[in-house]
Design an enzyme around this catalytic site. Structure first.
Site, PDB file in Angstrom:
ATOM      1  CB  CYS A  69     -54.676 -14.067  31.980  1.00 38.45           C
ATOM      2  SG  CYS A  69     -53.239 -14.137  33.019  1.00 38.45           S
ATOM      3  CG  HIS A  86     -56.958 -10.729  33.091  1.00 36.22           C
ATOM      4  ND1 HIS A  86     -57.236 -11.586  34.133  1.00 36.22           N
ATOM      5  CD2 HIS A  86     -55.604 -10.629  33.032  1.00 36.22           C
ATOM      6  CE1 HIS A  86     -56.103 -11.988  34.683  1.00 36.22           C
ATOM      7  NE2 HIS A  86     -55.103 -11.421  34.035  1.00 36.22           N
ATOM      8  CG  ASN A 141     -53.568 -11.518  37.327  1.00 39.34           C
ATOM      9  OD1 ASN A 141     -54.332 -12.419  37.016  1.00 39.34           O
ATOM     10  ND2 ASN A 141     -52.667 -11.024  36.497  1.00 39.34           N
TER      11      ASN A 141
END
Ligand code: ACO
Length: 320
Positions: free
Chosen positions: A110, A243, A273
């Protein structure tokens, strides 16, 4: 010398999967998912390859930047979900968009977009490149166990791209890594014909509470480092793009930092996500909907598998 972001682009798959759809697949509910994560729906690739989606994002970013593929000196793709182990996702993008430059992938889960920006910055600063396409895209739906309610409600597919030029808009950047496969991993197909040990489960595995604690504490630490190293105050930062993993992570970090809610941008409710793709999708949305203004200061902070973090502060000054 660092870089200037000339343009942005992003694409998410067409197919939407709502919380209610998931409630028909595993023992969960819209109420549980929204209250624990802030996610209402996510996009799932079906019929589109990662290459298709990365190419569309790249062409949108190039158009936005007013740069043609043959002007590119380098393509970097941040991903852990490429269509092949080899060729790299970046090489496939390169040939599909008609570029002729070198291309390679970066694996930092990520945090991959910030890792790729850091790599691009080094190429631009050294004079080895003038124009770089950075793509960050993940399709974690390939690696999610769709029978595991602990993980499948969290993730979606998506990503975006930016075109970078030489410039001075990167005010500071910091990367960290601490090797740890305990709390977050996706196993490989490690089935050696000569070994007795086999990995039979290839799904994403995660200790959610440990990732949560890591994320909140690191966002706070990384933001403080950016403020100190770049000699800016928290008040001078116009927007924070974290994020997009869980709204409770975003809120907990914001409260610890004592910064106003209006500075923390989020599209998590719509996309879940999307791993390396989450910050570039958000950045592109804010660019295209007119939220971002020339000269504003943005903080981008990501965390994820590795365990890694990537954080940077940049001035917004695109081509248009
Ligand atoms: N629906 C209903 N109940 C559920 C679900 C679900 N989808 N998932 C878990 N539960 C249950 C659990 O079984 C547990 O039940 P029990 O008390 O009977 O044992 C209960 O809900 C509470 O579970 P917790 O794990 O304690 O829930 P928590 O509040 O910690 O939330 C979550 C879990 C959302 C995963 C949270 O820990 C989190 O967001 N962690 C960070 C995850 C993350 O950011 N990962 C990605 C980062 S890296 C990357 O992007 C690749």
């Amino acid at each position: 010398m660092s870089f200037r972001i000339l343009g942005t682009g992003s694409v998410v798959p067409d197919r939407s999967l709502s919380n209610n759809d998931l409630a028909g697949m595993v023992d969960t509910s819209d109420e549980w998912i929204v209250s624990r994560t802030g996610i209402s729906s996510r996009r799932i690739s079906s019929g589109e390859t990662m290459t298709d989606l990365c190419v569309k994002s790249s062409l949108l970013a190039l158009e936005n930047a007013e740069v043609s593929p043959d002007e590119l000196d380098l393509i970097i793709c941040a991903t852990i979900c490429g269509d092949y182990i080899t060729p790299s996702q970046a090489s496939l993008i390169q040939s599909e968009i008609g570029a002729t430059c070198p291309a390679f992938d970066v694996n930092a889960a990520c945090s991959g977009f910030i890792y790729a920006l850091d790599t691009a910055s080094a190429y631009l600063s050294s004079g080895k490149a003038s124009k770089i396409l950075v793509v960050a895209y993940d399709s974690l739906s390939k690696f999610v166990d769709w029978t595991d309610r602990n993980t499948c409600v969290l993730f979606g597919d998506g990503g975006g791209a930016v075109v970078l030029d030489k410039g001075d808009d990167l005010l500071g950047i910091n990367l960290t890594s601490e090797g740890n496969a305990e709390i977050l991993n996706i196993p490989c197909h490690n089935e050696s014909p000569f070994g007795s040990e086999t990995v039979t489960r290839q799904f994403l595995q995660m200790n959610g509470q440990e990732v949560f604690k890591f994320a909140v504490s690191r966002i706070v630490t990384e933001m403080k480092k950016l403020i100190q190293n770049c000699k800016v105050s928290a008040d001078e930062i116009d927007y924070v793009l974290l994020h997009q993993a869980n709204i409770r992570i975003i809120n907990a970090a914001r409260q610890r930092l004592g910064m106003p809610e209006g500075k923390f941008m989020s599209n998590l409710a719509r996309y879940g996500n999307t791993s390396a793709g989450s910050i570039p999708v958000l950045l592109d949305e804010l660019n295209r909907n007119g939220t971002l203004r020339k000269g504003q200061i943005l903080a981008l902070i990501a965390f994820g598998g590795g365990l890694t973090t990537g954080a940077c502060l940049l001035r917004w000054d695109p081509a248009k």
